[in-house]
Design a protein around this motif. Structure first.
Motif, PDB file in Angstrom:
ATOM      1  N   ALA A   1      51.114 -37.906  11.530  1.00 17.53           N
ATOM      2  CA  ALA A   1      50.205 -38.742  10.752  1.00 17.53           C
ATOM      3  C   ALA A   1      49.802 -37.960   9.510  1.00 17.53           C
ATOM      4  CB  ALA A   1      48.981 -39.125  11.564  1.00 17.53           C
TER       5      ALA A   1
ATOM      6  N   THR B   1      46.897 -38.110   8.025  1.00 20.93           N
ATOM      7  CA  THR B   1      45.541 -37.633   8.289  1.00 20.93           C
ATOM      8  C   THR B   1      45.228 -37.920   9.749  1.00 20.93           C
ATOM      9  OG1 THR B   1      44.450 -39.738   7.788  1.00 20.93           O
ATOM     10  CG2 THR B   1      44.869 -38.236   5.928  1.00 20.93           C
ATOM     11  N   PRO B   2      44.233 -37.220  10.347  1.00 21.68           N
ATOM     12  CA  PRO B   2      43.899 -37.489  11.748  1.00 21.68           C
ATOM     13  C   PRO B   2      43.524 -38.934  12.023  1.00 21.68           C
ATOM     14  CG  PRO B   2      42.911 -35.428  11.037  1.00 21.68           C
ATOM     15  CD  PRO B   2      43.490 -36.070   9.813  1.00 21.68           C
ATOM     16  N   GLN B   3      42.999 -39.639  11.025  1.00 25.43           N
ATOM     17  CA  GLN B   3      42.596 -41.027  11.214  1.00 25.43           C
ATOM     18  C   GLN B   3      43.655 -42.015  10.735  1.00 25.43           C
ATOM     19  OE1 GLN B   3      40.358 -38.683   9.778  1.00 25.43           O
ATOM     20  NE2 GLN B   3      39.590 -38.418  11.873  1.00 25.43           N
ATOM     21  N   GLY B   4      44.744 -41.498  10.177  1.00 20.11           N
ATOM     22  CA  GLY B   4      45.760 -42.370   9.607  1.00 20.11           C
ATOM     23  C   GLY B   4      46.698 -42.945  10.656  1.00 20.11           C
TER      24      GLY B   4
ATOM     25  N   THR C   1      46.781 -49.654  23.677  1.00 14.29           N
ATOM     26  CA  THR C   1      46.970 -49.346  22.261  1.00 14.29           C
ATOM     27  C   THR C   1      48.339 -49.824  21.789  1.00 14.29           C
ATOM     28  OG1 THR C   1      45.491 -47.436  22.354  1.00 14.29           O
ATOM     29  CG2 THR C   1      47.083 -47.504  20.541  1.00 14.29           C
TER      30      THR C   1
ATOM     31  N   ASP D   1      48.671 -38.463  21.447  1.00 14.28           N
ATOM     32  CA  ASP D   1      47.577 -38.810  20.547  1.00 14.28           C
ATOM     33  C   ASP D   1      46.430 -37.808  20.662  1.00 14.28           C
ATOM     34  OD1 ASP D   1      46.417 -40.968  18.704  1.00 14.28           O
ATOM     35  OD2 ASP D   1      44.857 -40.780  20.234  1.00 14.28           O
ATOM     36  N   SER D   2      46.134 -37.377  21.896  1.00  9.70           N
ATOM     37  CA  SER D   2      45.060 -36.395  22.078  1.00  9.70           C
ATOM     38  C   SER D   2      45.431 -35.056  21.456  1.00  9.70           C
ATOM     39  CB  SER D   2      44.735 -36.234  23.566  1.00  9.70           C
ATOM     40  OG  SER D   2      45.796 -35.596  24.255  1.00  9.70           O
TER      41      SER D   2
ATOM     42  N   HIS E   1      44.808 -35.520  17.630  1.00 12.61           N
ATOM     43  CA  HIS E   1      43.417 -35.674  17.185  1.00 12.61           C
ATOM     44  C   HIS E   1      42.462 -34.632  17.713  1.00 12.61           C
ATOM     45  CE1 HIS E   1      45.134 -39.725  16.483  1.00 12.61           C
ATOM     46  NE2 HIS E   1      44.415 -39.641  15.386  1.00 12.61           N
TER      47      HIS E   1
END
Length: 318
Positions: free
Chosen positions: A20, A22-25, A125, A307-308, A311
């Motif tokens: 990703a 960014t971490p939120q992207g 998800t 995912d963990s 992030h």
């Protein structure tokens, strides 16, 4: 930013590499790998990983280590979890040291509730990303080699009850249905084992409004139901199977020899050895539900683990 997750179960070891900006992207999948290594072979009887099973697993991890290095993933963004078989063995240290030598991180032997929670998050998800609607309360079921996980919750409000039961495709195939094909007495004994475990689960099956299945047993059954000429992840993800069709498919698999199951073009040859037991678990669950279909998700615990790692920066390397 790149990260990798590895899920090591009783029957398979899987790798997912994601990135990703960014971490939120938005997350992009770079590679997804599967090796059927049967790490839990014989564990139910001996309480230990065999040398042959460890060798198969370490060979797969050698391959994964090369992929991870090539992707440039730092140890703090790599997370490996181990599930049912690793919870049951006396010689866990040999496994742990072999993993650390190859990957630079130790495997996390996670409890069944955490396994169920990761499967719940990963499944919903992935379905949401594919535009597949799910109605709550939703039951997410992961039939593994050594155990079966249940996660019951609201698709928007989060997880409610999660439980892990010691019934899995490898465990039951070895314990109570070794015949090829299993005999009537073996099948009856296995149904009794499954039903007794479900009785103690504490899951309110009557409350379920949607049933989601994840992982290899479920996805393989769906591919067979769709009569795919070759396994197609995109066709399987988000597909629904009516419960009577699932029950007929389970009956067919339990009546088939391993050689006959290997002739199914979409089924991995090594999975043919144990899938009849996994199909029987799903059949017994289906009898307790009032929902019309089983919805299949290709995303599961592995996606939650990767995912963990992305992030949360992975886990300890010691």
């Amino acid at each position: 930013m790149r990260a990798a997750g590895i899920d090591c179960g009783t029957n398979s070891v899987r790798l997912l590499v994601i990135e990703a900006d960014t971490p939120q992207g938005p997350v992009r999948e770079l590679t997804r790998q599967l090796r059927l290594v049967r790490l839990g072979e014989g564990v139910d009887a001996t309480g230990e990983f065999s040398r042959a099973a460890l060798a198969r697993t370490f060979a797969a991890l050698d391959e994964y280590a090369a992929i991870i290095r090539e992707a440039g993933i730092a140890p703090e963004h790599l997370r490996m979890v181990a599930t049912s078989a690793a919870r049951d063995v006396r010689n866990l240290e040999a496994f742990t040291e072999g993993v650390r030598a190859r990957l630079g991180v130790a495997p996390e032997v996670i409890p069944g509730r955490q396994e169920a929670a990761l499967s719940f998050a990963g499944a919903l998800t992935g379905l949401r990303a594919a535009g597949v609607g799910v109605t709550g309360p939703v039951l997410v079921t992961d039939v593994g080699g050594g155990s079966t996980e249940f996660a019951l919750g609201d698709p928007d409000g989060g997880l409610g009850r999660a439980v892990s039961l010691d019934i899995g495709s490898v465990r039951l195939r070895e314990r109570s249905m070794p015949g090829d094909p299993p005999g009537a007495d073996e099948l009856a004994a296995t149904r009794a084992i499954i039903d007794a475990a479900l009785d103690t689960s504490g899951i309110d099956f009557a409350s379920v409004r949607d049933w989601v299945g994840v992982a290899g047993t479920v996805t393989s059954l769906m591919a067979a139901h769709l009569e795919l000429a070759a396994y197609d992840r995109d066709r399987v993800h988000g597909a629904r199977m009516e419960l009577p069709a699932l029950q007929r498919l389970a009956e067919r698999f339990c009546a088939s020899t391993v050689a006959e199951l290997r002739d199914i073009p979409s089924l991995h040859p090594q999975r043919a050895e144990v899938i009849s037991a996994g199909a029987l678990i799903l059949e017994r669950i289906s009898r307790r539900l009032s929902v019309p279909t089983l919805l299949v998700s290709e995303t599961d615990i592995l996606d939650g683990v990767a995912d963990s790692a992305l992030h949360a920066g992975g886990r300890a390397t010691s």
